[in-house]
Design an enzyme around this catalytic site. Structure first.
Site, PDB file in Angstrom:
ATOM      1  N   HIS A 134     125.637 -94.124  49.640  1.00 28.61           N
ATOM      2  CA  HIS A 134     126.215 -92.986  49.387  1.00 28.61           C
ATOM      3  C   HIS A 134     127.009 -92.237  49.933  1.00 28.61           C
ATOM      4  O   HIS A 134     127.173 -92.814  51.177  1.00 28.61           O
ATOM      5  CB  HIS A 134     124.690 -92.096  48.608  1.00 28.61           C
ATOM      6  N   HIS A 136     124.521-100.376  47.062  1.00 26.09           N
ATOM      7  CA  HIS A 136     125.726 -99.116  46.953  1.00 26.09           C
ATOM      8  C   HIS A 136     125.437 -98.322  48.367  1.00 26.09           C
ATOM      9  O   HIS A 136     124.031 -98.462  49.250  1.00 26.09           O
ATOM     10  CB  HIS A 136     125.657 -98.278  46.102  1.00 26.09           C
ATOM     11  N   ARG A 194     119.836-101.151  40.476  1.00 30.21           N
ATOM     12  CA  ARG A 194     120.991-100.709  41.083  1.00 30.21           C
ATOM     13  C   ARG A 194     122.032-101.617  41.506  1.00 30.21           C
ATOM     14  O   ARG A 194     121.138-102.587  42.394  1.00 30.21           O
ATOM     15  CB  ARG A 194     120.764 -99.527  42.087  1.00 30.21           C
ATOM     16  N   TYR A 204     114.448 -97.388  50.682  1.00 34.38           N
ATOM     17  CA  TYR A 204     115.155 -95.773  50.861  1.00 34.38           C
ATOM     18  C   TYR A 204     113.735 -95.944  51.631  1.00 34.38           C
ATOM     19  O   TYR A 204     112.396 -95.958  51.949  1.00 34.38           O
ATOM     20  CB  TYR A 204     114.747 -94.873  49.873  1.00 34.38           C
ATOM     21  N   TYR A 240     117.835-102.620  44.092  1.00 33.12           N
ATOM     22  CA  TYR A 240     116.729-102.751  43.706  1.00 33.12           C
ATOM     23  C   TYR A 240     116.696-102.120  42.583  1.00 33.12           C
ATOM     24  O   TYR A 240     117.467-101.296  42.080  1.00 33.12           O
ATOM     25  CB  TYR A 240     116.337-101.211  45.086  1.00 33.12           C
TER      26      TYR A 240
END
Lengths: 236, 188
Positions: free
Chosen positions: A156, A154, A151, A102, A141
């Site tokens: 959000h 995905h 995770r 991110y 990740y």
């Protein structure tokens, strides 16, 4: 019109020890239930003038140069519990880059930042409740929870319907990802059918030949009860 | 067998996670140039009629630690009891990344029906699996007819919903997610 009470059986539990961050951040006392009032049954309305030309194109919207990764369309419809489309709904998304990183100072994962990927987008649904984003498939990740938790891929989603009581934030997962059944955050949802509804299928009908694949993700918001015999609760 | 209802089920919530600001307030975390400005910076223009007030607060977890990665949204009517138009009355408050303090500059809402003046809040963060609904009421108002406050079984908890007056036009509203003084959260 009165908002239908939320069926919390289809949602995650607040206190889910497998997801360690929830342990100290979950209320222990019961929620106070009641009928929705004007504060919950109205909500902000966002116009299309809010949107910039590239807001829904995460591949190009950061620098104008293309982000690295597998090009995908993510599309679907926002509906309510009565299966009616929700037009004019603001849909905001955010995600990791193709390496699973991110753009955030708290994310120190080994995977590099992509200089051309910001990681957010937004759009407003059409008359039929439909929306579409062009983005790259986010990477899976690792994260600090259990000793080796990952995770799944995905995206959000934050969704505004027509009332503040419909407000929803969720995550979309990808069909076939083997990390889905291992994920402590997904396991906060006790109902497997509710989990299944968070997994977007590959949609070859919307894939663009020699360009990108597509995934379909429909979102259902709380609906309103409509009756000829609308009563007000005592005292409201 | 019976007829099918043909209704749908609301999509399950998932935590907003630690990076909610990337999606909801990207400029606040330095992702600039995608949106001109973050959504919900102010609920009303400066010339909005009514009493202009500032509400500040923190959100603590069950250990008393202040959350610094939380996002608070608010929705309210204006000083005449009207909601909207458009997004007027809506605000988005990321807590300060260092102090955890969130700030809402707004106008004091009117009461609607028997309800005392209040602002609806929705709170999301890492570790919160479904957004938390609560309300800000105001110290100094008459709450004796408010349908929600008067029917709380545990009347000692009413004070968790009432912002403390700290100055002529300022209030403090601290939220406790869990433990002693746990804030009343709603399911409306």
């Amino acid at each position: 019109m009165t908002l239908i009470p939320r069926n919390r059986g289809g949602h995650p539990v607040a206190y889910a020890p497998g997801y360690k961050s929830s342990v100290a951040r979950s209320p222990k006392l019961a929620l106070i239930s009641g009928s929705a009032t004007p504060s919950e049954q109205t909500g902000p309305v966002f116009g299309h003038d809010l949107l910039g030309e590239l807001d829904s194109n995460l591949i190009l919207n950061f620098t104008g140069e293309p982000a690295i990764g597998e090009r995908i369309i993510v599309h679907g419809r926002v509906l309510d519990e009565n299966a009616r489309p929700v037009p004019g709904a603001l849909v905001e998304v955010w995600q990791a880059n193709a390496g699973g990183r991110y753009r955030h100072k708290k994310d120190g994962y080994l995977a590099p930042l992509d200089p051309n990927f910001g990681g957010c987008g937004r759009t407003i649904t059409g008359e039929d409740g439909s929306y579409e984003f062009l983005t790259i498939r986010p990477g899976a990740y690792p994260w600090p929870n259990g000793p080796n938790d990952w995770r799944p891929m995905h995206i959000h989603f934050s969704v505004f319907g027509h009332s503040f009581g419909q407000r929803l934030i969720t995550q979309m997962y990808f069909e076939g990802d083997p990390l889905i059944p291992l994920c402590p955050i997904i396991k906060t949802i006790p109902d497997q059918s509710a989990v299944d509804r968070l997994i977007a299928p590959l949609d070859m009908s919307r894939a663009m030949p020699l360009d990108c694949l597509a995934y379909k993700f429909d979102i259902v918001l709380r609906g309103s009860r409509q009756t000829m015999f609308e009563n007000k609760m005592e005292g409201l | 067998m019976v007829q099918p209802l043909n209704t749908l089920t609301e999509t399950a919530s998932q935590t907003a996670g630690p990076y909610v600001h990337i999606g909801c307030t990207p400029n606040f975390v330095g992702i600039e140039g995608i949106y001109d400005e973050d959504l919900g910076l102010v609920p009303f223009p400066k010339d909005e009629p009514g009493e202009h007030i500032t509400i500040t607060g923190t959100i603590q977890d069950g250990t008393g630690t202040v959350l610094r990665d939380v996002l608070v949204e608010s929705w309210q009517c204006n000083a005449e009891g009207k909601f909207g138009p458009g997004s007027r009355g809506f605000a988005r408050m990321p807590s300060d990344l260092t102090t955890g303090i969130w700030t809402l500059n707004t106008v004091k809402p009117a009461g609607v029906g028997k309800q005392s003046p209040h602002i609806a809040l929705w709170i999301v963060a890492r570790g919160i699996n479904i957004g938390l609904q609560t309300r800000i009421y105001f110290e100094g108002d008459d709450h004796s007819a408010d349908p929600l406050l008067t029917r709380l079984e545990h009347q000692s908890r009413v004070e968790t919903l009432i912002a403390k007056k700290t100055g002529d036009n300022s209030y403090q509203f601290d939220i406790r997610l869990q433990g002693e003084g746990e804030t009343v959260f709603l399911d409306l």
